[in-house]
Design a protein around this motif. Structure first.
Motif, PDB file in Angstrom:
ATOM      1  N   SER A  85       0.853  -1.197   0.000  1.00 45.83           N
ATOM      2  CA  SER A  85       0.000   0.000   0.000  1.00 45.83           C
ATOM      3  C   SER A  85       0.886   1.242   0.000  1.00 45.83           C
ATOM      4  O   SER A  85       1.231   1.782   1.041  1.00 45.83           O
ATOM      5  N   ASP A  86       1.269   1.677  -1.201  1.00 42.72           N
ATOM      6  CA  ASP A  86       2.150   2.837  -1.320  1.00 42.72           C
ATOM      7  C   ASP A  86       1.440   4.136  -0.965  1.00 42.72           C
ATOM      8  O   ASP A  86       2.079   5.161  -0.740  1.00 42.72           O
ATOM      9  N   THR A  87       0.130   4.114  -0.931  1.00 44.28           N
ATOM     10  CA  THR A  87      -0.645   5.285  -0.513  1.00 44.28           C
ATOM     11  C   THR A  87      -1.541   4.886   0.653  1.00 44.28           C
ATOM     12  O   THR A  87      -2.308   3.933   0.559  1.00 44.28           O
ATOM     13  N   MET A  88      -1.414   5.609   1.773  1.00 44.26           N
ATOM     14  CA  MET A  88      -2.256   5.360   2.944  1.00 44.26           C
ATOM     15  C   MET A  88      -2.778   6.705   3.443  1.00 44.26           C
ATOM     16  O   MET A  88      -2.006   7.561   3.868  1.00 44.26           O
ATOM     17  N   ILE A  89      -4.082   6.897   3.351  1.00 46.46           N
ATOM     18  CA  ILE A  89      -4.710   8.150   3.774  1.00 46.46           C
ATOM     19  C   ILE A  89      -5.845   7.832   4.732  1.00 46.46           C
ATOM     20  O   ILE A  89      -6.688   6.980   4.449  1.00 46.46           O
ATOM     21  N   VAL A  90      -5.860   8.502   5.885  1.00 44.32           N
ATOM     22  CA  VAL A  90      -6.928   8.322   6.861  1.00 44.32           C
ATOM     23  C   VAL A  90      -7.836   9.546   6.815  1.00 44.32           C
ATOM     24  O   VAL A  90      -7.377  10.682   6.957  1.00 44.32           O
ATOM     25  N   LEU A  91      -9.132   9.303   6.600  1.00 47.22           N
ATOM     26  CA  LEU A  91     -10.131  10.369   6.616  1.00 47.22           C
ATOM     27  C   LEU A  91     -10.965  10.230   7.883  1.00 47.22           C
ATOM     28  O   LEU A  91     -11.463   9.140   8.181  1.00 47.22           O
ATOM     29  N   THR A  92     -11.095  11.311   8.632  1.00 51.50           N
ATOM     30  CA  THR A  92     -11.994  11.323   9.791  1.00 51.50           C
ATOM     31  C   THR A  92     -13.073  12.361   9.508  1.00 51.50           C
ATOM     32  O   THR A  92     -12.780  13.529   9.267  1.00 51.50           O
ATOM     33  N   VAL A  93     -14.331  11.902   9.522  1.00 53.18           N
ATOM     34  CA  VAL A  93     -15.462  12.736   9.100  1.00 53.18           C
ATOM     35  C   VAL A  93     -16.364  13.035  10.292  1.00 53.18           C
ATOM     36  O   VAL A  93     -16.816  12.122  10.978  1.00 53.18           O
ATOM     37  N   ASN A  94     -16.602  14.317  10.543  1.00 58.89           N
ATOM     38  CA  ASN A  94     -17.451  14.731  11.664  1.00 58.89           C
ATOM     39  C   ASN A  94     -18.544  15.674  11.157  1.00 58.89           C
ATOM     40  O   ASN A  94     -18.262  16.825  10.805  1.00 58.89           O
ATOM     41  N   PRO A  95     -19.798  15.209  11.104  1.00 59.80           N
ATOM     42  CA  PRO A  95     -20.892  16.049  10.612  1.00 59.80           C
ATOM     43  C   PRO A  95     -21.342  17.101  11.623  1.00 59.80           C
ATOM     44  O   PRO A  95     -22.030  18.057  11.261  1.00 59.80           O
ATOM     45  N   ASN A  96     -20.945  16.923  12.877  1.00 63.82           N
ATOM     46  CA  ASN A  96     -21.368  17.869  13.919  1.00 63.82           C
ATOM     47  C   ASN A  96     -20.600  19.185  13.854  1.00 63.82           C
ATOM     48  O   ASN A  96     -21.130  20.239  14.198  1.00 63.82           O
ATOM     49  N   ASN A  97     -19.333  19.123  13.408  1.00 66.77           N
ATOM     50  CA  ASN A  97     -18.593  20.366  13.188  1.00 66.77           C
ATOM     51  C   ASN A  97     -18.353  20.596  11.694  1.00 66.77           C
ATOM     52  O   ASN A  97     -17.579  21.464  11.304  1.00 66.77           O
ATOM     53  N   ASN A  98     -19.046  19.776  10.868  1.00 69.37           N
ATOM     54  CA  ASN A  98     -18.966  19.886   9.406  1.00 69.37           C
ATOM     55  C   ASN A  98     -17.523  19.938   8.907  1.00 69.37           C
ATOM     56  O   ASN A  98     -17.116  20.892   8.235  1.00 69.37           O
ATOM     57  N   SER A  99     -16.748  18.928   9.244  1.00 71.15           N
ATOM     58  CA  SER A  99     -15.355  18.921   8.808  1.00 71.15           C
ATOM     59  C   SER A  99     -14.858  17.511   8.517  1.00 71.15           C
ATOM     60  O   SER A  99     -15.363  16.524   9.043  1.00 71.15           O
ATOM     61  N   VAL A 100     -13.865  17.467   7.619  1.00 68.71           N
ATOM     62  CA  VAL A 100     -13.153  16.232   7.304  1.00 68.71           C
ATOM     63  C   VAL A 100     -11.664  16.502   7.486  1.00 68.71           C
ATOM     64  O   VAL A 100     -11.154  17.511   7.001  1.00 68.71           O
ATOM     65  N   LYS A 101     -10.984  15.623   8.202  1.00 67.52           N
ATOM     66  CA  LYS A 101      -9.537  15.738   8.351  1.00 67.52           C
ATOM     67  C   LYS A 101      -8.886  14.604   7.584  1.00 67.52           C
ATOM     68  O   LYS A 101      -9.271  13.441   7.726  1.00 67.52           O
ATOM     69  N   MET A 102      -7.928  14.951   6.745  1.00 69.17           N
ATOM     70  CA  MET A 102      -7.255  13.984   5.890  1.00 69.17           C
ATOM     71  C   MET A 102      -5.787  13.891   6.295  1.00 69.17           C
ATOM     72  O   MET A 102      -5.052  14.868   6.240  1.00 69.17           O
ATOM     73  N   LEU A 103      -5.372  12.707   6.727  1.00 69.07           N
ATOM     74  CA  LEU A 103      -3.992  12.486   7.146  1.00 69.07           C
ATOM     75  C   LEU A 103      -3.325  11.490   6.211  1.00 69.07           C
ATOM     76  O   LEU A 103      -3.765  10.344   6.084  1.00 69.07           O
ATOM     77  N   SER A 104      -2.246  11.911   5.561  1.00 71.04           N
ATOM     78  CA  SER A 104      -1.463  11.014   4.719  1.00 71.04           C
ATOM     79  C   SER A 104      -0.349  10.399   5.564  1.00 71.04           C
ATOM     80  O   SER A 104       0.389  11.111   6.246  1.00 71.04           O
ATOM     81  N   ILE A 105      -0.247   9.071   5.528  1.00 66.95           N
ATOM     82  CA  ILE A 105       0.800   8.377   6.275  1.00 66.95           C
ATOM     83  C   ILE A 105       1.896   7.959   5.304  1.00 66.95           C
ATOM     84  O   ILE A 105       1.649   7.132   4.412  1.00 66.95           O
ATOM     85  N   PRO A 106       3.104   8.500   5.437  1.00 69.88           N
ATOM     86  CA  PRO A 106       4.200   8.112   4.542  1.00 69.88           C
ATOM     87  C   PRO A 106       4.450   6.609   4.604  1.00 69.88           C
ATOM     88  O   PRO A 106       4.392   6.006   5.680  1.00 69.88           O
ATOM     89  N   ARG A 107       4.711   6.009   3.465  1.00 71.77           N
ATOM     90  CA  ARG A 107       4.836   4.550   3.400  1.00 71.77           C
ATOM     91  C   ARG A 107       6.028   4.013   4.187  1.00 71.77           C
ATOM     92  O   ARG A 107       6.039   2.847   4.580  1.00 71.77           O
ATOM     93  N   ASP A 108       7.053   4.853   4.422  1.00 72.91           N
ATOM     94  CA  ASP A 108       8.257   4.403   5.137  1.00 72.91           C
ATOM     95  C   ASP A 108       8.148   4.567   6.650  1.00 72.91           C
ATOM     96  O   ASP A 108       9.101   4.293   7.377  1.00 72.91           O
ATOM     97  N   THR A 109       7.000   5.023   7.138  1.00 72.80           N
ATOM     98  CA  THR A 109       6.815   5.225   8.580  1.00 72.80           C
ATOM     99  C   THR A 109       7.074   3.918   9.344  1.00 72.80           C
ATOM    100  O   THR A 109       6.480   2.881   9.052  1.00 72.80           O
ATOM    101  N   ARG A 110       7.961   3.996  10.332  1.00 75.52           N
ATOM    102  CA  ARG A 110       8.321   2.804  11.110  1.00 75.52           C
ATOM    103  C   ARG A 110       7.371   2.644  12.292  1.00 75.52           C
ATOM    104  O   ARG A 110       7.206   3.556  13.100  1.00 75.52           O
ATOM    105  N   THR A 111       6.742   1.471  12.371  1.00 73.45           N
ATOM    106  CA  THR A 111       5.783   1.226  13.440  1.00 73.45           C
ATOM    107  C   THR A 111       5.603  -0.270  13.648  1.00 73.45           C
ATOM    108  O   THR A 111       6.111  -1.087  12.868  1.00 73.45           O
ATOM    109  N   GLU A 112       4.882  -0.633  14.686  1.00 71.91           N
ATOM    110  CA  GLU A 112       4.593  -2.039  14.951  1.00 71.91           C
ATOM    111  C   GLU A 112       3.543  -2.534  13.954  1.00 71.91           C
ATOM    112  O   GLU A 112       2.527  -1.877  13.738  1.00 71.91           O
TER     113      GLU A 112
END
Length: 308
Positions: A85-112
């Motif tokens: 998965s060379d592209t990983m994007i997390v979208l968090t959608v909140n209709p109560n404050n009418n907003s979407v936050k888009m976070l791109s996770i770099p593919r080389d990020t080191r994690t468990e």
């Protein structure tokens, strides 16, 4: 006098018939669009074998306008190879404050890598365990529930771009890649060009972050073109390309609920970035995220999802 009244009634009748035919025509057209969309979504639907996230007290209720998250995966799938998965994007959608936050996770990020018992690049989670392992790994990394996923086969991404008639993007970096020169300014891209435009990384001074920006540009351009009136004539090609190259655990009814209850949130999109430090471990390049930076991301996303 009677003749004039008769002519008037005749024209009213003719006009009424024309209007009725138009309404029927539009109704049939709308039904065909609806039917094609439903068929495409049914083709796209691919549930994951996953229990309810431990990071949620109860399942998301889209009909109650609960905030939710989606993991978008851009995957290079070839015959006999699951790919990464060379592209990983997390979208968090909140209709109560009418907003979407888009976070791109770099593919080389080191994690468990959850389920593998190793620490590695985050994009390897898909190679090891597919969508489910990717969702679990991102959940652990960001400390938020990942409610839904949407996987796009990047090899077929060009079909989607071609189906909407190509896209126009504002290119901020003059570069060449794969035998194609991409000049600065507004440029028109067909499917093949768009795929190369989003793949270039090494020549970009911002590396993976620069590539993620171009990916978001093309995704937004595809959405804009797909929603335009001019694309309605190509709806069957668009839905066919999407159905063939996109997989998701969202059902058709859930998509209808999202369209109905979360539409206004889409107009307020904020892009987030992860601050990383590049380093080599055992000769392999990784992006390291500090505990402080990780906590900042987790807090912002949990607040967006209204989690305690």
């Amino acid at each position: 006098m009677r003749s004039q009244k008769k002519k008037k009634r005749t024209w009213l009748k003719i006009t009424g018939i024309i209007l009725l035919l138009l309404v029927i025509g539009v109704g049939v057209y709308a039904y065909n669009v609806y039917s094609s969309l439903k068929t495409a979504v049914e083709t796209m639907h691919e549930p994951v074998v996953q229990k309810q996230s431990e990071k949620r007290e109860k399942p998301v209720a889209l009909t109650d306008k609960d905030p939710f998250s989606v993991l978008m995966l851009g995957v290079d799938e070839r015959k006999g190879d699951r790919g990464r998965s060379d592209t990983m994007i997390v979208l968090t959608v909140n209709p109560n404050n009418n907003s979407v936050k888009m976070l791109s996770i770099p593919r080389d990020t080191r994690t468990e890598i959850i389920g593998k018992g190793t620490v590695d690049k985050i994009n390897h989670a898909y190679a090891f365990g597919g969508v489910e392992m990717s969702m679990n790994t991102v959940e652990n990394f960001l400390n938020i529930p990942i409610d839904y996923y949407m996987k796009v086969n990047m090899q077929g991404f060009k079909d989607i771009v071609d189906a909407v008639g190509g896209v126009t993007v504002n290119n901020t970096l003059d570069f060449s890649y794969g035998g194609i020169h991409f000049a600065k300014g507004n440029i028109n891209l067909n499917g093949n060009d768009a795929l190369k435009f989003v793949r270039m990384r090494k020549e970009d001074p911002r590396g993976d972050f620069g590539r993620q920006t171009r990916q978001r540009q093309v995704i937004q351009a595809v959405l804009n073109e797909g929603a335009s009136v001019s694309s309605l004539a190509n709806y069957s090609d668009i839905f066919a390309a999407i159905g063939k190259n996109v997989k998701t655990n969202l059902t058709f009814d859930q998509m209808v609920d999202i369209q109905k209850n979360y539409k206004s949130a889409a107009s307020n999109l904020t892009q987030m970035e992860i601050k990383e430090t590049g380093t080599k471990i055992g000769g392999i390049y990784y992006g390291l995220v500090s505990d402080q930076e990780r906590q900042r991301l987790q807090t912002e996303l949990r607040t967006q999802l209204e989690l305690k």
